[in-house]
Design a protein around this motif. Structure first.
Motif, PDB file in Angstrom:
ATOM      1  N   MET A 151       0.845  -1.184   0.000  1.00  0.00           N
ATOM      2  CA  MET A 151       0.000   0.000   0.000  1.00  0.00           C
ATOM      3  C   MET A 151       0.885   1.240   0.000  1.00  0.00           C
ATOM      4  SD  MET A 151      -3.222   1.098   2.281  1.00  0.00           S
ATOM      5  CE  MET A 151      -4.283   0.551   0.968  1.00  0.00           C
ATOM      6  N   ASP A 152       0.476   2.232  -0.753  1.00  0.00           N
ATOM      7  CA  ASP A 152       1.210   3.488  -0.866  1.00  0.00           C
ATOM      8  C   ASP A 152       1.110   4.267   0.441  1.00  0.00           C
ATOM      9  OD1 ASP A 152       2.520   5.746  -1.905  1.00  0.00           O
ATOM     10  OD2 ASP A 152       0.621   6.598  -2.588  1.00  0.00           O
ATOM     11  N   VAL A 153       2.252   4.532   1.058  1.00  0.00           N
ATOM     12  CA  VAL A 153       2.266   5.205   2.354  1.00  0.00           C
ATOM     13  C   VAL A 153       1.733   6.636   2.261  1.00  0.00           C
ATOM     14  CG1 VAL A 153       4.627   6.095   2.311  1.00  0.00           C
ATOM     15  CG2 VAL A 153       3.594   5.429   4.472  1.00  0.00           C
ATOM     16  N   GLU A 154       1.925   7.287   1.133  1.00  0.00           N
ATOM     17  CA  GLU A 154       1.390   8.642   0.981  1.00  0.00           C
ATOM     18  C   GLU A 154      -0.134   8.625   1.021  1.00  0.00           C
ATOM     19  OE1 GLU A 154       3.241  11.300   1.284  1.00  0.00           O
ATOM     20  OE2 GLU A 154       4.981   9.970   1.405  1.00  0.00           O
ATOM     21  N   HIS A 155      -0.724   7.569   0.503  1.00  0.00           N
ATOM     22  CA  HIS A 155      -2.181   7.425   0.571  1.00  0.00           C
ATOM     23  C   HIS A 155      -2.623   7.212   2.021  1.00  0.00           C
ATOM     24  CE1 HIS A 155      -6.199   6.668  -0.844  1.00  0.00           C
ATOM     25  NE2 HIS A 155      -6.217   5.492  -0.234  1.00  0.00           N
ATOM     26  N   LEU A 156      -1.851   6.450   2.782  1.00  0.00           N
ATOM     27  CA  LEU A 156      -2.157   6.243   4.196  1.00  0.00           C
ATOM     28  C   LEU A 156      -2.084   7.556   4.971  1.00  0.00           C
ATOM     29  CD1 LEU A 156      -0.216   2.932   4.899  1.00  0.00           C
ATOM     30  CD2 LEU A 156      -2.684   3.209   4.564  1.00  0.00           C
ATOM     31  N   VAL A 157      -1.062   8.337   4.682  1.00  0.00           N
ATOM     32  CA  VAL A 157      -0.919   9.648   5.334  1.00  0.00           C
ATOM     33  C   VAL A 157      -2.120  10.521   4.989  1.00  0.00           C
ATOM     34  CG1 VAL A 157       0.451  11.786   5.356  1.00  0.00           C
ATOM     35  CG2 VAL A 157       1.596   9.555   5.501  1.00  0.00           C
ATOM     36  N   HIS A 158      -2.507  10.504   3.736  1.00  0.00           N
ATOM     37  CA  HIS A 158      -3.663  11.292   3.296  1.00  0.00           C
ATOM     38  C   HIS A 158      -4.932  10.847   4.027  1.00  0.00           C
ATOM     39  CE1 HIS A 158      -6.256  13.604   0.642  1.00  0.00           C
ATOM     40  NE2 HIS A 158      -6.970  12.509   0.437  1.00  0.00           N
ATOM     41  N   PRO A 197      -4.075  -4.343  10.023  1.00  0.00           N
ATOM     42  CA  PRO A 197      -2.760  -4.281  10.661  1.00  0.00           C
ATOM     43  C   PRO A 197      -1.643  -3.874   9.707  1.00  0.00           C
ATOM     44  CG  PRO A 197      -3.927  -6.203  11.441  1.00  0.00           C
ATOM     45  CD  PRO A 197      -4.770  -5.599  10.336  1.00  0.00           C
ATOM     46  N   ARG A 198      -1.679  -4.361   8.466  1.00  0.00           N
ATOM     47  CA  ARG A 198      -0.606  -4.006   7.520  1.00  0.00           C
ATOM     48  C   ARG A 198      -0.597  -2.505   7.223  1.00  0.00           C
ATOM     49  NH1 ARG A 198      -2.447  -3.421   2.244  1.00  0.00           N
ATOM     50  NH2 ARG A 198      -4.580  -4.112   1.957  1.00  0.00           N
ATOM     51  N   MET A 199      -1.762  -1.886   7.243  1.00  0.00           N
ATOM     52  CA  MET A 199      -1.846  -0.439   7.018  1.00  0.00           C
ATOM     53  C   MET A 199      -1.252   0.312   8.208  1.00  0.00           C
ATOM     54  SD  MET A 199      -5.724  -0.402   5.525  1.00  0.00           S
ATOM     55  CE  MET A 199      -5.901   1.361   5.363  1.00  0.00           C
ATOM     56  N   ARG A 200      -1.612  -0.118   9.415  1.00  0.00           N
ATOM     57  CA  ARG A 200      -1.084   0.530  10.623  1.00  0.00           C
ATOM     58  C   ARG A 200       0.427   0.357  10.708  1.00  0.00           C
ATOM     59  NH1 ARG A 200      -5.458  -2.386  13.002  1.00  0.00           N
ATOM     60  NH2 ARG A 200      -3.949  -3.552  14.236  1.00  0.00           N
ATOM     61  N   HIS A 201       0.916  -0.836  10.383  1.00  0.00           N
ATOM     62  CA  HIS A 201       2.357  -1.093  10.447  1.00  0.00           C
ATOM     63  C   HIS A 201       3.112  -0.274   9.408  1.00  0.00           C
ATOM     64  CE1 HIS A 201       1.316  -5.217  12.374  1.00  0.00           C
ATOM     65  NE2 HIS A 201       1.219  -4.226  13.232  1.00  0.00           N
ATOM     66  N   ALA A 202       2.533  -0.134   8.218  1.00  0.00           N
ATOM     67  CA  ALA A 202       3.181   0.668   7.171  1.00  0.00           C
ATOM     68  C   ALA A 202       3.276   2.127   7.606  1.00  0.00           C
ATOM     69  CB  ALA A 202       2.413   0.548   5.859  1.00  0.00           C
ATOM     70  N   LEU A 203       2.234   2.641   8.233  1.00  0.00           N
ATOM     71  CA  LEU A 203       2.265   4.018   8.716  1.00  0.00           C
ATOM     72  C   LEU A 203       3.292   4.164   9.829  1.00  0.00           C
ATOM     73  CD1 LEU A 203       1.121   6.873   8.479  1.00  0.00           C
ATOM     74  CD2 LEU A 203      -0.614   6.228  10.166  1.00  0.00           C
ATOM     75  N   ASP A 220       6.896  13.908   8.334  1.00  0.00           N
ATOM     76  CA  ASP A 220       6.124  12.703   8.016  1.00  0.00           C
ATOM     77  C   ASP A 220       4.838  13.003   7.251  1.00  0.00           C
ATOM     78  OD1 ASP A 220       4.384  13.673   9.990  1.00  0.00           O
ATOM     79  OD2 ASP A 220       5.188  12.326  11.519  1.00  0.00           O
ATOM     80  N   GLY A 221       4.449  14.265   7.142  1.00  0.00           N
ATOM     81  CA  GLY A 221       3.273  14.648   6.375  1.00  0.00           C
ATOM     82  C   GLY A 221       1.972  14.596   7.146  1.00  0.00           C
ATOM     83  N   LEU A 222       2.020  14.164   8.398  1.00  0.00           N
ATOM     84  CA  LEU A 222       0.805  14.067   9.198  1.00  0.00           C
ATOM     85  C   LEU A 222       0.433  15.414   9.813  1.00  0.00           C
ATOM     86  CD1 LEU A 222       1.575  10.735  11.068  1.00  0.00           C
ATOM     87  CD2 LEU A 222      -0.127  11.067   9.261  1.00  0.00           C
TER      88      LEU A 222
END
Length: 78
Positions: free
Chosen positions: A1-8, A40-46, A60-62
């Motif tokens: 998963m794209d981490v920038e998308h997670l940050v967004h 969990p994979r999304m939380r771990h990537a973030l 970090d962009g947050l």
């Protein structure tokens, strides 16, 4: 998963809860939403993204409210 998308996505959650008058409730709402609805994979990537940026001294962009929520409820990214 794209981490920038997670940050967004995390920032969108933060913007929603930022409107609450009680900051403690807003922080808990952000943390609870991420813990409850993110895989969990999304939380771990973030978490990896935040750690890597902190080690390198980069932003970090947050949004500050999201960063605060994740610090107050460190268990969220487990």
């Amino acid at each position: 998963m794209d981490v920038e998308h997670l940050v967004h996505m995390a920032n969108q959650i933060g913007q929603f809860f930022q409107a609450q008058p009680d900051r403690a409730e807003a922080l808990d709402g952000i943390a609870t939403h991420i813990r409850k609805f993110w895989a969990p994979r999304m939380r771990h990537a973030l978490a990896r993204h935040i750690e890597a940026r902190a080690e390198g001294g980069a932003e970090d962009g947050l949004l500050p409210i999201v960063r605060d929520a994740l610090q107050v409820r460190a268990d969220v990214l487990d």
